[in-house]
Enzyme design. Structure first.
Site, short mmCIF file in Angstrom:
data_model
loop_
_atom_site.label_atom_id
_atom_site.label_comp_id
_atom_site.label_asym_id
_atom_site.label_seq_id
_atom_site.Cartn_x
_atom_site.Cartn_y
_atom_site.Cartn_z
N LYS A 261 85.10 54.83 72.51
CA LYS A 261 85.07 56.16 71.88
C LYS A 261 83.62 56.60 71.65
O LYS A 261 83.27 57.76 71.89
CB LYS A 261 85.86 56.14 70.57
CG LYS A 261 87.36 56.02 70.80
CD LYS A 261 88.16 55.67 69.54
CE LYS A 261 89.61 55.37 69.93
NZ LYS A 261 90.42 54.87 68.81
N GLN B 225 89.79 52.91 62.66
CA GLN B 225 90.49 52.21 63.73
C GLN B 225 91.57 51.29 63.17
O GLN B 225 91.32 50.51 62.24
CB GLN B 225 89.47 51.41 64.56
CG GLN B 225 90.05 50.70 65.76
CD GLN B 225 90.58 51.67 66.83
OE1 GLN B 225 89.95 52.66 67.15
NE2 GLN B 225 91.75 51.36 67.37
N ASP C 4 92.27 62.00 64.57
CA ASP C 4 93.31 61.16 65.19
C ASP C 4 94.67 61.83 65.09
O ASP C 4 95.60 61.46 65.80
CB ASP C 4 93.39 59.80 64.46
CG ASP C 4 92.80 58.67 65.29
OD1 ASP C 4 92.66 58.83 66.52
OD2 ASP C 4 92.49 57.61 64.70
#
Ligand code: NAP
Length: 295
Positions: free
Chosen positions: A53, A97, A120
């Site tokens: 990412k 994460q 997200d």
């Protein structure tokens, strides 16, 4: 002969489009979009995902910040970090994460994220907005699947779509996106899970099959309706001594036996995976442009 739905090439195309938009922002004197990623602990797969990412941010001209914390971090400390990121004016979005260590309540962390920075798309507010067909951040992996279907002109209207797996980050939101009145969309969706009976019969009726189980090679060719479109979301690290990394990535679909029955299919790797990152970047740029809630 089937069409290989190339997520890697599609993601590269999207990254080129994002780079141009970043350049336009810079030309207008605006700052670079800025994404932060919080990584707790040292899980190998999580480190790889986060590094990818960050690398993708650099490639498209975003600013990125990687925040690492030990797996011993207390939940209260992580909540405090989330709150400080919520208030950071220099930041357009951030991700925490997953998975998090067992002593941390991941739902509590997720709910503490400012929905306006939840790139997200996992926060209840954004999932609720998606359900109501209101503008907001779409969860990255389901959005990546939709974008692949769009860019490959896969007809979805009126099709029977069977989704294997009902997680909050993949299967359930994708079922909403594919069923809603939109293009791609307007599917008749069957959402399957571990308690589904006669799973094979559902799969045999699928015009579009999405596998998001985390069970390598689960879907077999003899179950596939002729001409079906198959999207493989699964990514499991399977030990492989012949590779320097010591593992290979496997999807939930047994590609060799399934592909000959399909009109189109995604590979693993190089299918849905790269699209997830592209959609995360898209959400971050939308945040920077204040476009995430339809502005
Ligand atoms: P998850 O939270 O573990 O959910 C798995 C789902 O599969 C559950 O709904 C489970 O049912 C269902 N399931 C398990 N075994 C089944 C069976 N035998 N028959 C029918 N349903 C079954 O997984 P996830 O987070 O959604 O991830 C799924 C896969 O996608 C994993 O391989 C993951 O690594 C991958 N993934 C890839 C990306 C990407 O960017 N490519 C992103 C996210 C996830 P129950 O609900 O009844 O337990």
């Amino acid at each position: 002969m089937y069409t290989l739905i190339d997520g890697k090439a599609t993601a590269a195309q999207i990254h080129a489009e994002l780079s141009m938009e970043v350049q336009n922002r810079l030309n207008q004197g605006l700052r670079r979009p800025h994404l932060a990623a919080v990584l707790v602990g040292h899980d190998g797969a999580s480190q790889t995902y986060v590094n990818n990412k960050i690398l993708a941010c650099e490639r498209v001209g975003f600013r990125s910040t990687l925040i690492k914390r030990e797996s011993t971090i207390r939940e209260a400390e992580l909540l405090e970090l989330v709150r400080s990121l919520n208030h950071d004016q220099e930041l357009d979005g951030f991700i925490v994460q997953l998975p998090l260590p067992g002593h941390i309540n991941a739902e509590r962390i997720n709910e503490a994220i400012d929905p306006a920075k939840d790139v997200d798309g996992f926060h209840a507010i954004n999932l609720g907005r998606m359900l109501l067909n209101l503008p907001g951040y779409l969860p990255a992996t389901p959005a990546g699947v939709i974008e692949l279907l769009r860019r490959y002109n896969i007809e979805t209207e009126g099709k029977n779509c069977v989704i294997l797996g009902r997680s909050h980050i993949v299967g359930s939101p994708l079922s909403v996106l594919l069923a809603r009145s939109a293009t791609p969309g307007n599917c008749t969706v069957t959402l399957c899970h571990s308690k589904t009976q006669n799973l094979m019969e559902h799969i045999q009726r699928a015009d579009i099959l999405v596998a998001a189980l985390g069970k390598p090679g689960f879907v077999r060719g003899e179950w596939i309706k002729k001409g079906a479109v198959v999207v493989d979301v699964g990514t499991t690290r399977v030990p492989d001594a012949s590779r320097a990394s010591g593992y290979k990535l496997m999807g939930d679909v047994d590609f060799e036996s399934v592909a000959p029955h399909c009109s189109a299919i995604t590979p693993v790797p190089g299918g849905v995976g790269p699209m997830t990152i592209s959609m995360l970047l898209r959400n971050t740029l939308d945040s920077a442009n204040q476009r995430h809630y339809g502005g």
